[in-house]
Design a protein around this motif. Sequence first.
Motif, PDB file in Angstrom:
ATOM      1  N   UNK A 109      35.266  33.989  44.977  1.00 53.58           N
ATOM      2  CA  UNK A 109      34.902  34.218  43.581  1.00 53.58           C
ATOM      3  C   UNK A 109      35.936  35.132  42.933  1.00 53.58           C
ATOM      4  N   UNK A 110      36.378  34.787  41.746  1.00 48.12           N
ATOM      5  CA  UNK A 110      37.442  35.547  41.089  1.00 48.12           C
ATOM      6  C   UNK A 110      37.015  36.971  40.761  1.00 48.12           C
ATOM      7  N   UNK A 111      35.739  37.180  40.484  1.00 45.60           N
ATOM      8  CA  UNK A 111      35.322  38.535  40.119  1.00 45.60           C
ATOM      9  C   UNK A 111      35.368  39.497  41.301  1.00 45.60           C
ATOM     10  N   UNK A 112      35.570  38.974  42.512  1.00 45.68           N
ATOM     11  CA  UNK A 112      35.679  39.834  43.686  1.00 45.68           C
ATOM     12  C   UNK A 112      37.116  40.278  43.967  1.00 45.68           C
ATOM     13  N   UNK A 113      38.069  39.743  43.212  1.00 48.65           N
ATOM     14  CA  UNK A 113      39.465  40.103  43.454  1.00 48.65           C
ATOM     15  C   UNK A 113      39.706  41.579  43.114  1.00 48.65           C
ATOM     16  N   UNK A 114      40.423  42.253  43.981  1.00 47.34           N
ATOM     17  CA  UNK A 114      40.682  43.685  43.819  1.00 47.34           C
ATOM     18  C   UNK A 114      42.028  43.933  43.142  1.00 47.34           C
ATOM     19  N   UNK A 115      42.220  45.174  42.710  1.00 43.00           N
ATOM     20  CA  UNK A 115      43.455  45.536  42.011  1.00 43.00           C
ATOM     21  C   UNK A 115      44.634  45.660  42.976  1.00 43.00           C
ATOM     22  N   UNK A 116      45.824  45.450  42.427  1.00 44.17           N
ATOM     23  CA  UNK A 116      47.064  45.596  43.197  1.00 44.17           C
ATOM     24  C   UNK A 116      47.991  46.549  42.458  1.00 44.17           C
ATOM     25  N   UNK A 117      48.582  47.483  43.193  1.00 42.18           N
ATOM     26  CA  UNK A 117      49.528  48.452  42.639  1.00 42.18           C
ATOM     27  C   UNK A 117      50.855  48.314  43.389  1.00 42.18           C
ATOM     28  N   UNK A 144      46.558  45.837  20.093  1.00 38.14           N
ATOM     29  CA  UNK A 144      45.818  47.103  20.052  1.00 38.14           C
ATOM     30  C   UNK A 144      46.259  48.100  21.119  1.00 38.14           C
ATOM     31  N   UNK A 145      47.076  47.635  22.068  1.00 37.57           N
ATOM     32  CA  UNK A 145      47.545  48.463  23.177  1.00 37.57           C
ATOM     33  C   UNK A 145      46.409  48.865  24.125  1.00 37.57           C
ATOM     34  N   UNK A 146      45.266  48.155  24.038  1.00 36.84           N
ATOM     35  CA  UNK A 146      44.155  48.441  24.933  1.00 36.84           C
ATOM     36  C   UNK A 146      44.412  47.834  26.307  1.00 36.84           C
ATOM     37  N   UNK A 147      44.040  48.592  27.321  1.00 38.18           N
ATOM     38  CA  UNK A 147      44.261  48.166  28.706  1.00 38.18           C
ATOM     39  C   UNK A 147      42.996  47.470  29.205  1.00 38.18           C
ATOM     40  N   UNK A 148      42.832  46.198  28.854  1.00 34.21           N
ATOM     41  CA  UNK A 148      41.604  45.467  29.152  1.00 34.21           C
ATOM     42  C   UNK A 148      41.559  44.911  30.572  1.00 34.21           C
ATOM     43  N   UNK A 149      42.717  44.558  31.121  1.00 37.22           N
ATOM     44  CA  UNK A 149      42.771  43.967  32.462  1.00 37.22           C
ATOM     45  C   UNK A 149      43.532  44.907  33.383  1.00 37.22           C
ATOM     46  N   UNK A 150      42.868  45.349  34.433  1.00 36.58           N
ATOM     47  CA  UNK A 150      43.459  46.331  35.349  1.00 36.58           C
ATOM     48  C   UNK A 150      43.947  45.701  36.651  1.00 36.58           C
ATOM     49  N   UNK A 151      44.040  44.389  36.686  1.00 34.67           N
ATOM     50  CA  UNK A 151      44.300  43.688  37.940  1.00 34.67           C
ATOM     51  C   UNK A 151      45.593  44.109  38.636  1.00 34.67           C
ATOM     52  N   UNK A 152      46.679  44.249  37.883  1.00 32.67           N
ATOM     53  CA  UNK A 152      47.988  44.550  38.469  1.00 32.67           C
ATOM     54  C   UNK A 152      48.661  45.671  37.683  1.00 32.67           C
ATOM     55  N   UNK A 153      49.195  46.631  38.411  1.00 35.34           N
ATOM     56  CA  UNK A 153      49.992  47.696  37.798  1.00 35.34           C
ATOM     57  C   UNK A 153      51.296  47.861  38.567  1.00 35.34           C
ATOM     58  N   UNK A 154      52.377  48.038  37.829  1.00 38.03           N
ATOM     59  CA  UNK A 154      53.689  48.314  38.417  1.00 38.03           C
ATOM     60  C   UNK A 154      54.087  49.736  38.039  1.00 38.03           C
ATOM     61  N   UNK A 155      54.464  50.522  39.025  1.00 39.59           N
ATOM     62  CA  UNK A 155      54.889  51.892  38.770  1.00 39.59           C
ATOM     63  C   UNK A 155      56.305  52.079  39.303  1.00 39.59           C
ATOM     64  N   UNK A 156      57.146  52.718  38.498  1.00 42.69           N
ATOM     65  CA  UNK A 156      58.537  52.949  38.881  1.00 42.69           C
ATOM     66  C   UNK A 156      58.853  54.437  38.800  1.00 42.69           C
TER      67      UNK A 156
END
Length: 290
Positions: A109-117, A144-156
């Motif tokens: 189920x897609x709603x069970x997918x966890x975040x990736x950093x 609006x610059x709202x962060x609605x989807x938290x699925x993937x974040x890239x940090x440098x």
Amino acid sequence: MVASKFLNPRNDLAFKRIFGSERNKDILIHFLNDVLSRESLIEEVTFLKTIQDPEIAPLRVSVVDVMCEDQDKNRFIIEMQLSHEKGFDRRALYYAARAYCSQRTRNKKFYNLKDVYFLAITDFAPFPNKKTWLSRIGLKDLETNEHDIHAIQLLFMQLPLFKKTKKDVKKMVLREKWAYFFKYAEETTEEELEALTGEDQIIKRAYEELDRFSWSEKELNHYESIEMKKAADEAVKEAAFEKGESKGRQEGRQEGRREIALAMLQENLPVKQVSKLTGLSIKEIESLKK
């Protein structure tokens, strides 16, 4: 010249010793919590097999060092990037997306997918015009610059953009202490270490893992081989750049390899090892030795 007590944390072997080993999992957890500043703290991590793309990995000068998941199955990829690579930002996104999509094998189920950093510590500035040394890139609403989807974040963590020095250590927040660690560990003295770490025993332990006197002779030889290979690659690139044209680049690479080989021979490295590190034939190295 007196060798520094602390080794280079950007070295592949040193980095994995600190952040990619079971015995130092608490250092990795501390580091991720300090840099990511998430509302939900990481309490435990499980190491996963690192991502390697056979079509990409052999062509790049970088290290995909650590991949792990926390107690909630969120995934974290940590990479030390040593030199500029064309398309590095897109490769970072590719690896993060790949880690995200691979969850479908166990989550139907897609709603069970966890975040990736994806966290990259870079020894160059992939985004040189940024105002800060730590960039967080995610999926946002462009209007609006709202962060609605938290699925993937890239940090440098762009180390060249980190401008604080030893005079600032007492005022640094935790994430800045880590940036200082990656950039200046080799230059840090015992006195500066006390001022930097204070009561933070985890960062102090990270420095202790870099103490060359706690490494075996075999480990140090491996460490030095990686450093020499990196120096050889940099010399070859510089020589090729200066030559400019195709023929000049080829001659520059060869000349750069010969100069590095001579330096290695002066350090009494075995001929076979010099050949492996520089790409020169054993016959060529024997002639240089004469």
